[in-house]
Design an enzyme around this catalytic site. Structure first.
Site, mmCIF file in Angstrom:
data_model
loop_
_atom_site.group_PDB
_atom_site.id
_atom_site.type_symbol
_atom_site.label_atom_id
_atom_site.label_comp_id
_atom_site.label_asym_id
_atom_site.label_seq_id
_atom_site.Cartn_x
_atom_site.Cartn_y
_atom_site.Cartn_z
ATOM 1 N N HIS A 57 -9.835 -0.181 -9.467
ATOM 2 C CA HIS A 57 -8.491 -0.711 -9.207
ATOM 3 C C HIS A 57 -8.082 -1.747 -10.261
ATOM 4 C CE1 HIS A 57 -5.454 -1.888 -5.854
ATOM 5 N NE2 HIS A 57 -4.970 -2.181 -7.044
ATOM 6 N N HIS A 229 -7.857 -2.616 -1.486
ATOM 7 C CA HIS A 229 -7.900 -4.074 -1.269
ATOM 8 C C HIS A 229 -7.634 -4.549 0.163
ATOM 9 C CE1 HIS A 229 -3.661 -3.381 -1.854
ATOM 10 N NE2 HIS A 229 -3.679 -3.510 -3.163
ATOM 11 N N ASN A 275 -0.859 -9.940 -3.509
ATOM 12 C CA ASN A 275 -0.455 -8.964 -2.510
ATOM 13 C C ASN A 275 -1.508 -7.857 -2.464
ATOM 14 O OD1 ASN A 275 0.653 -6.987 -0.970
ATOM 15 N ND2 ASN A 275 2.548 -6.772 -2.146
ATOM 16 N N ASP A 302 -8.616 -5.309 -8.541
ATOM 17 C CA ASP A 302 -7.152 -5.429 -8.520
ATOM 18 C C ASP A 302 -6.697 -6.382 -9.637
ATOM 19 O OD1 ASP A 302 -4.505 -5.102 -7.955
ATOM 20 O OD2 ASP A 302 -4.518 -6.218 -6.070
HETATM 21 ZN ZN LIG Z 1 -2.154 -3.005 -4.443
#
Ligand SMILES: [Zn+2]
Length: 422
Positions: A57, A229, A275, A302
């Site tokens: 990610h 996530h 987020n 992320d």
């Molecule tokens: Zn995301």
């Protein structure tokens, strides 16, 4: 591209190997036999020799947002974090929702990347959640998964059809789980701290509703859905129950969601704005428990770079997201292996190698003879301090500047070639 890595502790979960031995590389591939003739020797005494780590990610920001990151800078950061492969998200400009943009990313990676880059394609055109993107032709162009990451497909029917298409092509569906009705104008977790700080919050329920939707669709369509996530303790409970019933639903967690809580936002520092948002200590405890009992089987960063001028604004207006590639391994080692002892290092390596490789069907994450010699050498006990000035990323938006961490990759090897070393 011929190598002998001597005396390291080789941990390769894909073949259940854990022993002190020499590892050989011949012509950029793992070999059972030592190279004959010219070769480089690396001493890995008291270090761990693992398959190259895979980050599921990552936002590399190209095309269109090269003021935040480029494929070149992002993959240099990946190499410095111990990652030999990254899966990049499609929320670029234009979005990666068509084969031409996917081909552009693959070409750009070939020219400028220091590690392997595997693109994902959008689930819907323009990440708008309405019309399905051309999944089949994006698969032909080389995507390894579909996701609207950064967004979440709100229509369950559109999502269902996309999941059915993905099953036909055997590509993974990954989802940023978020119900927009419940998120509203939220900028952080809804709870005590959002009330104190006077900031709009969104509850963990907004995530749990979509996790539930994905569990039901994975069951209906009999194919895998991966929840990206996760932050909510309640999501872990839902997932645990679903997985016990054999539903092919999986999940990842990111380091910041177990290293930091919503209380950090009291500083109004936008490097704590992400987020999904930082949640409460009880969520952290349940996420760590979920890792320990095997409910959560993936770790990812992320990695979401933003330029200084974008983050340095009023909290409500700042974009969501932080860097992650250069700190994630160390933060997870520090918290999951050293501090809480939720898992041992072998489990951690499993979550970063064979698990992501299996999910997105890549011949990576293994040290089996014949495989590409993608290797990460890790010193699990090295104590060091992360300094954002030293980052290879084009951006500096990290909450981990100055953090003292334990454990770190010390050399990253892609196809037998060292792309970074400490
Ligand atoms: Zn995301």
């Amino acid at each position: 591209m011929n190598l002998i890595i001597k005396n390291g502790r080789i941990i390769d979960p894909s073949t259940d190997r854990d022993e002190v031995a020499n590892l050989y590389v011949v012509d950029g591939r793992i070999s059972a036999e030592a190279p004959v003739g010219e070769h480089e020797t690396i001493d890995a005494n008291r270090q761990i020799v693992a398959p190259g780590l895979v980050d599921l990610h990552v936002h590399l920001r190209e095309p269109g947002q090269s003021h935040k990151e480029t494929i070149e800078t992002g993959t240099r950061a990946a190499a410095a974090g111990g990652f030999t492969s990254v899966i990049c998200m499609p929320n670029t400009e234009p979005p990666a929702d068509n084969p031409t943009t996917i081909a552009w990313i693959t070409d750009r990676a070939r020219e400028s990347a220091s590690v392997n880059v595997f693109p994902t394609g959008a689930i819907t055109k323009g990440l708008k959640g309405k019309e399905m993107a051309p999944i089949g032709s994006m698969v032909q162009a080389g995507i390894v998964a579909i996701t609207d990451d950064g967004h979440c497909v709100q229509s369950h029917e559109v999502m269902r059809r996309a999941v059915e298409y993905a099953r036909m092509f055997d590509v993974a569906v990954m989802d940023h789980c978020q119900d927009y009705n419940m998120v509203g104008a939220g900028v952080m977790h809804e709870g005590y701290w959002s009330t104190v700080l006077g900031l709009a919050g969104w509850p963990r329920t907004a995530e749990e509703i979509i996790v539930t939707r994905n569990i039901l669709l994975a069951e209906l369509c009999e194919t895998r859905i991966h929840c990206q996530h996760l932050t909510s303790g309640g999501s872990v409970r839902l997932l645990r129950d679903a997985r016990a019933r054999g539903i092919p639903v999986t999940a990842e967690i990111c380091p910041h969601h177990i290293a930091l809580t919503d209380e950090c936002l009291a500083t109004f520092d936008s490097n704590y704005k992400m987020n999904p948002p930082l949640r409460a200590q009880k969520d952290i405890d349940q996420l760590v428990e979920g890792v320990a009992d095997g409910t959560i089987t993936f770790l990812a960063s992320d990695h979401a770079p933003h330029a200084y001028f974008e983050k340095e604004v009023e909290f409500d207006l700042a974009p969501f997201g932080i860097l992650g590639l250069e700190t994630e391994l160390a933060v997870f080692l520090t918290i999951l292996v050293h501090r809480t002892k939720a898992i041992d290092i072998k489990r951690l390596i499993t979550m970063y190698t064979v698990n992501p490789a299996t999910l997105v069907r890549l011949p990576k994450g293994t040290l089996d003879p014949g495989a590409d010699a993608d290797i990460t050498i890790i010193d699990p006990d090295l104590e060091w301090t992360f300094r954002k000035e030293e980052s290879f990323s084009h951006s500096r938006n990290t909450p981990f500047d100055g953090w003292e961490l334990k454990g770190r990759a010390i050399r990253t090897i892609v196809a037998g070639k060292t792309v970074w070393s400490l």
